[in-house]
Design an enzyme around this catalytic site. Structure first.
Site, short mmCIF file in Angstrom:
data_model
loop_
_atom_site.label_atom_id
_atom_site.label_comp_id
_atom_site.label_asym_id
_atom_site.label_seq_id
_atom_site.Cartn_x
_atom_site.Cartn_y
_atom_site.Cartn_z
N ASP A 1 0.83 -1.21 0.00
CA ASP A 1 0.00 0.00 0.00
C ASP A 1 0.86 1.26 0.00
O ASP A 1 2.00 1.25 0.48
CB ASP A 1 -0.91 -0.02 1.24
N ASN B 1 -10.98 -2.73 -5.20
CA ASN B 1 -10.27 -1.79 -6.08
C ASN B 1 -10.99 -1.59 -7.43
O ASN B 1 -10.70 -0.64 -8.16
CB ASN B 1 -8.82 -2.25 -6.34
C1 IPE Z 1 -5.30 -2.75 -0.17
O1 IPE Z 1 -5.00 -1.42 -0.34
C2 IPE Z 1 -5.33 -3.43 -1.51
C3 IPE Z 1 -4.04 -3.61 -2.18
C4 IPE Z 1 -2.88 -3.25 -1.69
C5 IPE Z 1 -4.10 -4.22 -3.47
P1 IPE Z 1 -6.16 -0.31 -0.48
O2 IPE Z 1 -5.47 0.98 -0.66
O3 IPE Z 1 -7.11 -0.72 -1.53
O4 IPE Z 1 -6.89 -0.44 0.93
P2 IPE Z 1 -7.72 0.63 1.76
O5 IPE Z 1 -8.79 1.13 0.84
O6 IPE Z 1 -6.80 1.71 2.21
O7 IPE Z 1 -8.26 -0.16 2.92
C1 IPE Z 2 -1.47 0.38 -3.50
O1 IPE Z 2 -1.34 1.74 -3.52
C2 IPE Z 2 -1.79 -0.18 -4.88
C3 IPE Z 2 -3.17 -0.68 -5.00
C4 IPE Z 2 -4.09 -0.68 -4.08
C5 IPE Z 2 -3.53 -1.25 -6.30
P1 IPE Z 2 -2.60 2.73 -3.45
O2 IPE Z 2 -3.02 3.04 -4.83
O3 IPE Z 2 -3.66 2.19 -2.57
O4 IPE Z 2 -1.92 4.00 -2.78
P2 IPE Z 2 -2.53 4.94 -1.65
O5 IPE Z 2 -3.06 4.07 -0.56
O6 IPE Z 2 -3.59 5.74 -2.31
O7 IPE Z 2 -1.37 5.76 -1.19
MG MG Z 3 -4.10 2.35 -0.60
#
Ligand code: IPE
Ligand code: IPE
Ligand code: MG
Length: 243
Positions: A14, A62
């Site tokens: 993340d 997602n």
């Molecule tokens: C979790 O991250 C999913 C992945 C890393 C693929 P998210 O960014 O989607 O999770 P939340 O929304 O902060 O819980």
């Molecule tokens: C993780 O990074 C990648 C996926 C969830 C696909 P994020 O896109 O969730 O990045 P933040 O949480 O917005 O920083």
């Molecule tokens: Mg995230």
């Protein structure tokens, strides 16, 4: 009590977006840097003797992101698979995927199937990509499978126990994760491996995923080695004092 290197590490990768916005860059640049980190950590985990590495790359939830970002992520994934195939061969890493793979774009599924087939015989490490994955969805899918077997008369409801349910999950042959790492500081599971992580050690680091390095992974392993895994039993201290 100390233990060895975890056999199975699962990572919630993340913070790509926040890493990018902290630099005034578009999210796509963050996802690109995230893909570079994946390459680094796959190699590092392999070198450190990890047997299974499960990476949460795209959650069921997602799909609620903007279509453009989803397209970028799928393109990056395909690009990653093409570019990393030689490394998988060189290091004898098997690629697998878990999730509702049928909901992925056709080209992504084809790419996963091809690389999965090419590397199926490798046993040095297994790299599992969680894609279109949700822990609740996995349990729903397992319940449907079991219900179907009951309907066909091949399974009695009383015969469903923890072992039988675990066998209906996406990758029943893999051990549960010993260590679950989440980058970027969020203290939640976000629907990742709900069944499998009931006794997994959790390690949360504020580091954004694009900045996670082999040294960060070694820090996580060092923390893991200090944990006492009790699985509900009395602590080592209590057992020692009982004599
Ligand atoms: C979790 O991250 C999913 C992945 C890393 C693929 P998210 O960014 O989607 O999770 P939340 O929304 O902060 O819980
Ligand atoms: C993780 O990074 C990648 C996926 C969830 C696909 P994020 O896109 O969730 O990045 P933040 O949480 O917005 O920083
Ligand atoms: Mg995230």
């Amino acid at each position: 009590m100390t233990h060895d290197t975890p056999r199975h590490i699962a990572i919630i990768m993340d913070g790509n977006g926040r890493w990018a916005s902290a630099r005034g860059l578009p999210r796509l640049v963050g996802h690109r840097a995230g893909a570079d980190a994946v390459r680094r950590i796959v190699e590092a985990a392999c070198e450190l003797g990890v047997k299974v590495l499960t990476l949460y790359a795209f959650s069921w939830e997602n799909w609620d992101r903007p279509a453009g970002e989803i397209r970028d992520l799928m393109d990056l994934l395909e690009e990653f698979l093409v570019r990393e195939t030689p490394t998988l061969h060189k290091q004898a890493i098997r690629l697998r995927a878990i999730g509702r793979l049928e909901t992925l774009p056709e080209s992504t599924r084809a790419c996963l199937a091809r690389v999965g087939a090419e590397t199926a015989a490798y046993t040095h490490m297994t790299l599992v990509l969680a894609l279109s994955y949700g822990g609740r969805q996995e349990l729903v899918d397992a319940a449907r499978r079991l219900a179907e077997e009951v309907r066909q008369g091949r399974l009695r409801p009383e015969a469903i126990d923890e072992t039988r349910l675990a066998q209906a999950l996406y990758a029943p042959d893999l051990p549960d994760p010993d260590l679950l790492i989440r980058t970027s500081g969020e203290q939640r599971l976000s629907n990742f491996l709900l069944w499998q992580s009931s006794y997994t050690e959790l390690y949360i680091t504020p580091t954004y995923w694009p900045e996670f390095t082999k040294a960060s992974l070694e820090d996580a392993l060092a923390a893991y080695r200090q944990r006492e895994r009790r699985f509900g039993r009395a602590s080592a201290l209590a057992r020692a004092s009982r004599g």
